[in-house]
Design an enzyme around this catalytic site. Structure first.
Site, PDB file in Angstrom:
ATOM      1  CG  ASP A   1      66.852  58.892 114.054  1.00  0.00           C
ATOM      2  OD1 ASP A   1      66.674  58.437 115.195  1.00  0.00           O
ATOM      3  OD2 ASP A   1      65.938  59.005 113.219  1.00  0.00           O
ATOM      4  CB  SER A   2      69.978  62.798 117.432  1.00  0.00           C
ATOM      5  OG  SER A   2      69.288  63.760 116.637  1.00  0.00           O
ATOM      6  N   GLY A   3      66.771  61.750 117.315  1.00  0.00           N
ATOM      7  CA  GLY A   3      65.443  62.132 117.792  1.00  0.00           C
ATOM      8  C   GLY A   3      65.003  63.494 117.313  1.00  0.00           C
ATOM      9  N   GLY A   4      65.887  64.222 116.633  1.00  0.00           N
ATOM     10  CA  GLY A   4      65.557  65.576 116.192  1.00  0.00           C
ATOM     11  C   GLY A   4      64.390  65.636 115.217  1.00  0.00           C
ATOM     12  CE1 TYR A   5      61.113  64.441 109.349  1.00  0.00           C
ATOM     13  CE2 TYR A   5      60.251  62.532 110.531  1.00  0.00           C
ATOM     14  CZ  TYR A   5      60.146  63.460 109.510  1.00  0.00           C
ATOM     15  OH  TYR A   5      59.081  63.418 108.656  1.00  0.00           O
TER      16      TYR A   5
ATOM     17  N   GLY B   1      67.857  68.261 107.497  1.00  0.00           N
ATOM     18  CA  GLY B   1      66.852  69.277 107.217  1.00  0.00           C
ATOM     19  C   GLY B   1      66.294  69.285 105.811  1.00  0.00           C
TER      20      GLY B   1
ATOM     21  CG  ASP C   1      67.671  57.480 107.028  1.00  0.00           C
ATOM     22  OD1 ASP C   1      66.505  57.415 107.471  1.00  0.00           O
ATOM     23  OD2 ASP C   1      68.315  58.552 106.993  1.00  0.00           O
TER      24      ASP C   1
ATOM     25  CB  CYS D   1      64.034  42.223  90.572  1.00  0.00           C
ATOM     26  SG  CYS D   1      64.397  42.084  92.341  1.00  0.00           S
TER      27      CYS D   1
ATOM     28  CB  CYS E   1      64.498  40.031  95.278  1.00  0.00           C
ATOM     29  SG  CYS E   1      62.736  40.285  94.903  1.00  0.00           S
TER      30      CYS E   1
ATOM     31  CB  CYS F   1      61.349  39.256  91.355  1.00  0.00           C
ATOM     32  SG  CYS F   1      60.777  40.937  91.731  1.00  0.00           S
TER      33      CYS F   1
ATOM     34  CG  HIS G   1      60.516  43.946  94.659  1.00  0.00           C
ATOM     35  ND1 HIS G   1      61.394  43.555  93.665  1.00  0.00           N
ATOM     36  CD2 HIS G   1      60.031  45.171  94.276  1.00  0.00           C
ATOM     37  CE1 HIS G   1      61.429  44.483  92.723  1.00  0.00           C
ATOM     38  NE2 HIS G   1      60.612  45.471  93.073  1.00  0.00           N
TER      39      HIS G   1
END
Length: 381
Positions: free
Chosen positions: A97-101, A225, A275, A313, A315, A318, A344
């Site tokens: 990601d670009s850093g905007g958040y 956003g 994400d 599950c 995994c 579990c 998990h």
């Protein structure tokens, strides 16, 4: 398939069911099955997980963070050490990601101008200027596979003037981000760049943003956003129109979302990629996701519960450990507790993605979504 014959970037939709789509995004470092969930590896690590364990959950791609990596250990250092993939031993695609958040979330430490964002490091107080050009340069130094344009996002409670200002600035930054990406030489020949739609919850602003991004031309498009305090109902209301404003033949990425029911609702509305820190962060704080809703494993009622976190599950957590044992680890602050819970949760998210892909292929997505949502929302502890 060798890198010489693998396309730089190709998105193929294999099946649709209503607005829901499933397909494959092909890049030189591997294929990404969509709908796809990208575990967040902010600082070159998905917390409490080894990269090979992240892959075993079913993840085809992970996310890295421009802001954090440029501050520590530094993009130039990562490049000197062979790039982010080699640095962290992740051989498959990485989106950065670009850093905007981070700029928005650290707004008390930053000042936004048309040039970029002048901010103070949360680590040591040093001053930095992050521009569209520098954001793309950092992502190129990291050797990211999917680069995000630099953008400005604002919270939904800001006034209409600031919403318009941020959207216009994001369009201007998109043009500069695209131009800098195209100057990337060999990196631009193997990587991709996504534009980010802004406009908060305003349909007209979102359409204007989408049209401008399409004119610039990107490999994929993100709905940005959202998930910044507007609530699920408002977010889904925006997703009723925002994805439809983006090209049908390009991947659509909903940034920073979200809870399992958010993902199902968003796929229903045409989103392909996600994400979120939630599965890993929740794992470290004692929340496990199950088909019957989230559970707080710290709760005393699990102290002698010999069943797995989620009976459905398969995994490693579990399949091997009881709720009672994980409860003990988490309550005791043991590192293994965070590791087992995170494994998990990430497995749960990837299984949900797999189940949605299969439901779309079979033409039964609505039935699957309704059944999942009814069960998931019915109960939680």
């Amino acid at each position: 398939m060798s890198s010489s014959t693998t396309p730089r970037f190709r998105f193929q939709i294999a099946a649709t069911d209503g607005k829901a789509r499933t397909g494959t995004l092909t890049m030189q470092r591997g294929e990404i099955r969509t709908p796809a969930f990208m575990p967040v590896g902010t600082a070159a690590t998905v917390k409490a997980m080894k990269p090979e364990a992240v892959r075993r959950t079913g993840a085809d791609i992970i996310l890295g963070n421009t802001y954090h990596l440029m501050l520590r250990p530094g993009a130039e250092r990562v490049a000197k050490l062979g790039g982010l993939h080699k640095f962290m031993n992740w051989k498959r695609p990485i989106l950065t990601d670009s850093g905007g958040y981070q700029v928005m979330s650290l707004s008390d430490l930053s000042k936004v101008t048309d040039e970029g964002v002048n901010f103070k490091s949360h680590l040591d107080g040093s001053r930095h200027l992050l521009t569209p050009e520098r954001s793309i340069e950092v992502q190129r130094l990291l050797d990211s596979d999917i680069i995000m344009q630099f953008d400005e996002l604002v919270r939904p409670d800001v006034n209409a003037e600031k919403q318009r200002e941020a959207m216009d600035r994001s369009i201007a930054w998109a043009k500069r981000s695209r131009a800098e990406f195209d100057r990337g030489g060999a990196h631009a020949e193997r990587a991709a760049i996504f534009g980010i739609q802004q406009g908060v919850l305003d349909e007209k602003l979102r359409k204007e943003s989408a049209d401008a991004l399409i004119d610039i031309g990107f490999d994929g498009y993100a709905v940005g956003g959202l998930a910044v305090g507007e609530g699920q109902e408002a977010m889904l209301g925006c997703l009723d129109f925002a994805p439809d404003q983006l090209p049908i033949g390009k991947p659509r990425y909903l940034m920073g979302v979200g809870k399992p029911d958010d993902l199902v609702e968003a796929v229903r509305r045409g989103i392909d990629m996600f994400d979120c820190v939630l599965p890993s962060r929740s794992g470290r704080t004692g929340q496990a996701f199950t088909l019957d809703g989230p559970i707080n494993i710290r709760n005393a009622r699990f102290a002698e519960d010999t069943s797995p976190l989620d009976a459905s599950c398969e995994c490693p957590t579990c399949s091997t450990y009881s709720r009672a044992y994980v409860h003990h680890l988490v309550r005791s602050g043991e590192i293994l507790g965070a590791m087992l819970m995170t494994e998990h949760n990430l497995s749960f998210y990837q299984r949900l993605m797999s189940d949605m892909r299969a439901a779309i292929v079979d033409g039964r997505f609505d039935a699957f979504a309704n059944e999942f949502l009814d069960r998931y929302r019915r109960r939680g502890a």
